[in-house]
Design a protein around this motif. Structure first.
Motif, PDB file in Angstrom:
ATOM      1  N   LYS A 533       0.863  -1.192   0.000  1.00 14.80           N
ATOM      2  CA  LYS A 533       0.000   0.000   0.000  1.00 14.80           C
ATOM      3  C   LYS A 533       0.894   1.235   0.000  1.00 14.80           C
ATOM      4  O   LYS A 533       1.793   1.348   0.828  1.00 14.80           O
ATOM      5  N   GLU A 561      -2.009  -0.978  -3.820  1.00  7.99           N
ATOM      6  CA  GLU A 561      -3.146  -0.227  -3.308  1.00  7.99           C
ATOM      7  C   GLU A 561      -2.652   1.202  -3.079  1.00  7.99           C
ATOM      8  O   GLU A 561      -1.684   1.417  -2.361  1.00  7.99           O
ATOM      9  N   VAL A 562      -3.311   2.165  -3.730  1.00 11.92           N
ATOM     10  CA  VAL A 562      -2.755   3.511  -3.823  1.00 11.92           C
ATOM     11  C   VAL A 562      -3.677   4.546  -3.182  1.00 11.92           C
ATOM     12  O   VAL A 562      -4.818   4.707  -3.605  1.00 11.92           O
ATOM     13  N   VAL A 563      -3.176   5.229  -2.179  1.00  9.80           N
ATOM     14  CA  VAL A 563      -3.930   6.343  -1.598  1.00  9.80           C
ATOM     15  C   VAL A 563      -3.486   7.604  -2.309  1.00  9.80           C
ATOM     16  O   VAL A 563      -2.306   7.943  -2.307  1.00  9.80           O
ATOM     17  N   TYR A 564      -4.420   8.297  -2.982  1.00  6.22           N
ATOM     18  CA  TYR A 564      -4.090   9.559  -3.640  1.00  6.22           C
ATOM     19  C   TYR A 564      -5.169  10.581  -3.298  1.00  6.22           C
ATOM     20  O   TYR A 564      -6.344  10.348  -3.525  1.00  6.22           O
ATOM     21  N   GLU A 565      -4.768  11.708  -2.730  1.00 13.24           N
ATOM     22  CA  GLU A 565      -5.745  12.677  -2.224  1.00 13.24           C
ATOM     23  C   GLU A 565      -5.816  13.950  -3.026  1.00 13.24           C
ATOM     24  O   GLU A 565      -6.488  14.883  -2.632  1.00 13.24           O
ATOM     25  N   THR A 576      -0.570  12.699   8.631  1.00  6.18           N
ATOM     26  CA  THR A 576      -1.773  12.077   9.186  1.00  6.18           C
ATOM     27  C   THR A 576      -2.250  10.923   8.303  1.00  6.18           C
ATOM     28  O   THR A 576      -2.594   9.845   8.792  1.00  6.18           O
ATOM     29  N   SER A 577      -2.255  11.143   6.997  1.00  7.29           N
ATOM     30  CA  SER A 577      -2.707  10.090   6.087  1.00  7.29           C
ATOM     31  C   SER A 577      -1.779   8.884   6.139  1.00  7.29           C
ATOM     32  O   SER A 577      -2.241   7.747   6.133  1.00  7.29           O
ATOM     33  N   ARG A 579      -0.001   7.896   8.607  1.00  7.73           N
ATOM     34  CA  ARG A 579      -0.269   7.196   9.868  1.00  7.73           C
ATOM     35  C   ARG A 579      -1.576   6.392   9.787  1.00  7.73           C
ATOM     36  O   ARG A 579      -1.595   5.192  10.011  1.00  7.73           O
ATOM     37  N   ASP A 580      -2.677   7.088   9.460  1.00  7.67           N
ATOM     38  CA  ASP A 580      -3.993   6.445   9.481  1.00  7.67           C
ATOM     39  C   ASP A 580      -4.089   5.293   8.495  1.00  7.67           C
ATOM     40  O   ASP A 580      -4.728   4.282   8.761  1.00  7.67           O
ATOM     41  N   GLU A 581      -3.492   5.463   7.322  1.00  4.61           N
ATOM     42  CA  GLU A 581      -3.682   4.482   6.254  1.00  4.61           C
ATOM     43  C   GLU A 581      -2.733   3.300   6.371  1.00  4.61           C
ATOM     44  O   GLU A 581      -2.924   2.283   5.713  1.00  4.61           O
ATOM     45  N   GLY A 582      -1.713   3.421   7.183  1.00  2.00           N
ATOM     46  CA  GLY A 582      -0.779   2.303   7.332  1.00  2.00           C
ATOM     47  C   GLY A 582      -0.091   1.929   6.029  1.00  2.00           C
ATOM     48  O   GLY A 582      -0.045   0.760   5.667  1.00  2.00           O
ATOM     49  N   ALA A 608       7.959  12.313  14.260  1.00  3.61           N
ATOM     50  CA  ALA A 608       7.193  12.668  15.460  1.00  3.61           C
ATOM     51  C   ALA A 608       6.047  11.686  15.691  1.00  3.61           C
ATOM     52  O   ALA A 608       5.621  11.474  16.822  1.00  3.61           O
ATOM     53  N   GLU A 609       5.544  11.066  14.630  1.00 12.95           N
ATOM     54  CA  GLU A 609       4.454  10.095  14.773  1.00 12.95           C
ATOM     55  C   GLU A 609       4.991   8.667  14.910  1.00 12.95           C
ATOM     56  O   GLU A 609       4.233   7.704  14.807  1.00 12.95           O
ATOM     57  N   GLY A 610       6.286   8.530  15.095  1.00 17.67           N
ATOM     58  CA  GLY A 610       6.863   7.195  15.220  1.00 17.67           C
ATOM     59  C   GLY A 610       6.850   6.423  13.914  1.00 17.67           C
ATOM     60  O   GLY A 610       6.768   5.203  13.894  1.00 17.67           O
TER      61      GLY A 610
END
Lengths: 661, 326
Positions: A533, A561-565, A576-577, A579-582, A608-610
């Protein structure tokens, strides 16, 4: 053929330029004019184009990068200091905030003692192609078209020599449009604009006819220059018919297809960049050879545009091309040399017929605004096809996928010395001057002007008079735009990537390679524990989304699997994305030159979000020195226009993701 | 089973989004040691309250589900409620890849947790991973909005996951109404006619939809008789009736709790989830070995009521692995 006829007047010669600060840009403009340039073409920076002051959080790293920052009348006055505006022809590439920048220009002219009636020039003011390709839109379609219409109805009455709208097919070609699509969608945009003007009932019949006559176009010209000649002839014929039939314009002079041109940047290469010079010459021929379809104004890119920001000398070389064409050759001594050519006429009518069929299809969908999603999908699909052809070697690009052997170039040794670097101090300097400017204003005047603007918007009055009052009262770009944002809201345009499939028609070797890549992606799921992903992100204000869209489409077709905003995300939103989307890998695309600011911000946010174990790759126009800095900061890979082989990039991304698992 | 640190569970039930993201990564992970950890996590969570309201929004592509979700979460976030969003997009049959674009169509306040899933090899509008994700998130937040693309019959799929199902259509969605009339599709709990920007159009669309509903053959299980599915004309663009839609969601949630339908609904969903997992693990043959859906249901119901879903499922799966396939 007569050779003793008077020579035609050459087109207006410009160079698209502006950077750092108003002062630095003014120096550059006066230098260019002294070299024989006959008009100006102002490039604004992204905060100005999207309506933010230089000290806004979203402007960080973008101030003065792709153009000049103009926050208020003081900046505008500096930009044109010692350039008499009654004698200048100024083209402004400004869209979302076009009404405002024109108001500033009119106000700055007033301070020079120049009447609006004397002003000549162009505001680009085409919001549709911003939704489809260029990305500096702000408001939703309906209020945006209202602003466009306000500029037109105001200038027809008060600034009669101004071209209020430059309908752009240029950026459609950059986004992948074929000649047919370019002509069709630009005409659809012109129809949407003129229909809005007509529906506003602000103009009487004679004024409306004059408004039709003021509509100009901004087109692109690629290296297939014979086809371009035919495209422009088809364009002109269709415009003549459309304005006659749909808008009842009887005077043929007012139906004439008037256009300016910036020749193709999409086809300029980073590899062997000196080859871009012959490309630019041929592209210039495409818009000058045919007298009946010759451009009114031309600007040429620089040979090294794919490497970074051109230097004054690079721009001079491009101006010299125009001057040689106009003054050394016999180009301007003849009538139309294609008259009677059955070959050219055949090609012209083929483009014309196909384009008109596409116009009708869009009109059946309810017009260009209703069909935005459809058109965007068509453009992404065409561009995907182009990328596929280059990857497969079906589309030859000399020095890139053929004839790649080269001697060492004395012009360019691969480092960053052959481009202009914007001084990082320019942003601090601009911000300091902006804050000083704000401190000296009469706050009561500012408030009064802004409430007048608000009232004008809410009462449906023409926005221009209130905007000019704002300009004279020292309102800033950010304040003007925020007032409208509060009323109109903001818009997100369709991404168009749902409808395109990179792999639909690949064959031969490429198909084989794609299958291997897919197997590799499938196999990576075992190492990663789940299907690969990825997130493709566009941080910052840069709206040039072609690259990001292509990567997203190809990643999907390779089985990821592609997250595109979409465009214009803050580094925080991207983190944030992620992190949330893994996701397993982040790909960032930046073409505005602000990579050294934005990429480290994303990296810091991830830490900062690990999430420091999530690898980041970056693509864009990134000089090698900067690429090295980015790698030092923790970026796993940097891809530049040199990396044109899509499948190789994807395969590399899989490797990076697996290595971090 | 492996031991789970308390801090993880604490972080999860406190809506720590870093922890939620890591837990959801774990649930998806098919490596055996991670699977074991995932089961432990789910098992631990099943003893804790699952108090989130799961709202499913479904409907054909392009009706504006994402915009509607953006509108619905605004007041929730303002009231300090913890909101999670699950969006499912189809996977390509050819490449297996997927474009997950819903995030970009939503206006997400920073306080929200949102995750996209590809439907992968699952038919219908849902993703297998979405089931376990929703199961986990029910313990972590106050409301979960699940968005799926559905055309025709697959809209019903969402009811196996959501407490409240909202079908989103646009004016003149003739085909969908035909499905409802013919009884092919279950009646949703709430029907929203989006893009009702134009009054005249909205009135006509409402009348059509209500007529379709009144003609529909209702299966009418006794407990659901009391709920009359409202039909609402809404607009994500002009904010028309967004408040009314929110109220309808609360009213249905109230209804589920007062009529004890929630417990029944979730028990049925767990069974459905279990069957899905069994089919995924051992295929249709394995399911047949267990006596098909009926057999699983019987075995499931015979298991002690206090067992967690995970325990019930693992016992069944162990069972099937020792049976010879017939």
């Amino acid at each position: 053929m007569e050779t003793d006829r008077p020579k035609d007047r050459p087109w207006v010669m410009r160079t698209y330029s502006g950077h750092s600060t108003a002062q630095a840009s003014n120096d550059l403009y006066r230098l260019n004019l002294s070299k024989g340039q006959t008009g100006l073409s102002v490039a604004f920076d992204l905060p100005t184009q999207t309506g933010y002051d230089s000290d806004h959080a979203l402007a960080r790293g973008e101030v003065g990068k792709v153009g000049v920052p103009i926050c208020h009348i003081g900046d505008m006055a500096t930009l044109f200091a010692d350039i008499p505006l009654d004698q200048m022809n100024t083209s402004m590439t400004i869209n979302g905030t076009a009404a405002w920048l024109l108001a500033l220009y009119i106000a700055a002219a007033e301070r020079q003692g120049v009447e609006p009636q004397a002003l000549q020039g162009t505001t680009q003011n085409d919001i549709v192609k911003e939704y489809l390709s260029r990305g500096t839109y702000i408001f939703p379609p309906e209020p945006s078209l209202r602003l466009t219409s306000d500029v037109i109805t105001y200038t027809v009455k008060n600034v009669p020599k101004w071209n209020p709208v430059n309908v752009c097919s240029y950026h459609l070609q950059e986004a992948g449009a074929t000649p047919v699509q370019e002509v069709a969608y630009a005409l659809c945009t012109a129809i949407a604009v003129l229909d809005t003007v007509r529906a506003s009932e602000r103009l009487d019949a004679a004024e409306f006819t004059a408004a039709v006559g003021r509509i100009s176009f901004f087109v692109n010209s690629g290296v297939r220059f014979i086809e371009e000649v035919c495209k422009l002839r088809a364009f002109g014929q269709l415009w003549d018919e459309l304005t006659c039939e749909r808008y009842g314009v009887e005077n043929p002079k007012l139906r004439r297809f008037r256009y300016g041109v910036q020749v193709n940047s999409l086809g300029l290469t980073e590899a062997q960049p000196e080859n871009n010079i012959p490309r630019i010459v041929l592209e210039a021929l495409g818009v000058t050879l045919s007298k009946d379809a010759r451009c009114r104004a031309m600007q040429l890119p620089a040979w090294n545009e794919a490497l970074g920001l051109p230097r004054p000398w690079d721009q001079q070389w491009s101006l010299r091309i125009q001057q040689i064409l106009a003054f050394e050759t016999d180009l301007l001594e003849y009538g139309d040399i294609f008259e009677g050519s059955t070959v050219v006429e055949g090609k012209t009518s083929a483009i014309k017929n196909a384009a008109w069929a596409e116009v009708e299809r869009v009109m059946d969908m309810g017009g260009v605004i209703s069909a935005l999603g459809y058109i965007k999908e068509q453009l992404v699909a065409s561009h995907t096809e182009r990328v596929r052809d280059i990857t497969a070697g079906d589309h030859t690009i000399v020095g890139v996928n053929k004839f790649t052997e080269t001697a060492e170039s004395p012009l360019y040794s691969g480092d960053s010395s052959a481009i202009l670097k914007v001084d990082e101090a320019a942003e601090r300097d601009q911000v300091a001057r902006l804050q000083a400017f704000r401190a000296t204003r009469n706050q009561a005047e500012v408030e009064a002007a802004l409430s007048g603007l608000r009232a004008a918007v809410l009462n449906g009055e023409n926005i221009m008079p209130a905007s000019i009052r704002c300009a004279l009262a020292s309102v800033t770009t950010g304040e003007w735009t925020q007032t409208l944002r509060d009323i109109f809201g903001e818009f997100r345009a369709p991404t168009g990537i749902g409808g395109a499939a990179a792999a639909r028609t690949v064959d031969g070797e490429t198909a084989q390679e794609l299958e291997e890549l897919r197997a590799r992606v499938r196999k990576s799921a075992a190492t990663l524990g789940r299907p690969l992903k990825v997130l493709i992100g566009k941080p910052g204000l840069d709206g040039h989304s072609n690259g990001a869209e292509q990567i997203a489409v190809w990643c999907r077709d390779a089985g990821m699997e592609v997250v595109y905003e979409g465009i214009r995300l803050s580094p925080e939103q991207i983190v944030t994305s992620v992190r949330d989307e893994g996701v397993h890998l982040v790909g960032l695309s930046i073409l505005s030159g602000s990579h050294l600011r934005l990429v480290p911000e994303v990296l810091t946010g991830l830490r900062a979000e690990g999430l420091s174990d999530v690898p980041v790759v970056v693509g864009g126009i990134i000089p090698e020195d900067d690429a090295e800095d980015l790698r030092q900061a923790g970026v796993a890979r940097v891809y530049t226009p040199k990396d044109f082989e899509m499948l190789r990039i994807l395969s590399d991304m899989v490797e990076v993701a697996e290595a971090s698992a | 089973m492996t031991q789970l640190p308390h801090s993880t569970v604490d972080a999860l039930v406190n809506f720590n989004r870093q922890a939620i993201a890591r837990a959801l990564n774990l649930l998806e992970d098919r490596r055996p040691n991670r699977q074991a950890q995932a089961l432990t996590l789910l098992d631990t969570l099943s003893t804790l309250p699952a108090s989130a309201h799961v709202v499913g929004l479904t409907g054909p592509p392009g009706v504006g589900k994402s915009s509607l979700i953006s509108r619905l979460i605004e007041p929730q976030v303002q009231d300090g409620r913890r909101v999670a969003i699950i969006a499912v997009d189809p996977s390509s049959k050819v490449s297996g890849g997927a474009l997950l674009g819903d995030r970009g169509r939503m206006q997400l306040p920073n306080q929200v947790y949102a995750r996209s899933y590809a439907a992968r090899d699952r038919l219908g509008g849902l993703s297998r991973e979405a089931f376990s994700a929703v199961f986990l998130l029910r313990h972590c937040c106050d409301v979960i909005l699940v968005e799926t693309v559905g055309v025709g019959q697959s809209e019903t799929d969402i009811a196996t996951l959501a407490d409240t199902t909202v079908l989103v259509v646009q004016p003149f969605s003739g085909d969908l109404l035909q499905f409802i009339k013919a009884g092919v599709m279950e009646i949703p709990d709430i029907l929203a006619v989006n893009k009702s920007d134009n009054q005249e159009l909205a009135q006509k669309a409402l009348a059509d939809t209500q007529a379709a509903l009144s003609l529909a053959r209702r299966p009418a299980p006794p407990e659901s008789a009391a709920w009359d599915s409202p039909v609402l004309a809404v607009s994500a663009t002009t904010h028309l009736n967004i408040g009314t839609l929110s109220q309808a969601l609360s009213a249905h949630w109230q209804h589920l709790q007062t009529t004890a339908s929630l417990e029944r609904k979730r028990a049925a969903q767990h069974l459905e989830w279990g069957i899905g997992e069994i089919v995924h693990e051992v295929g249709q043959r394995g399911l047949a070995a267990l006596g098909g859906v009926e057999g699983v249901r019987a075995a499931w119901n015979q298991q002690p009521a206090h067992w967690s879903v995970v325990r019930k499922l693992s016992v069944l799966l162990e069972d099937v692995q020792y049976r010879p396939s017939s």
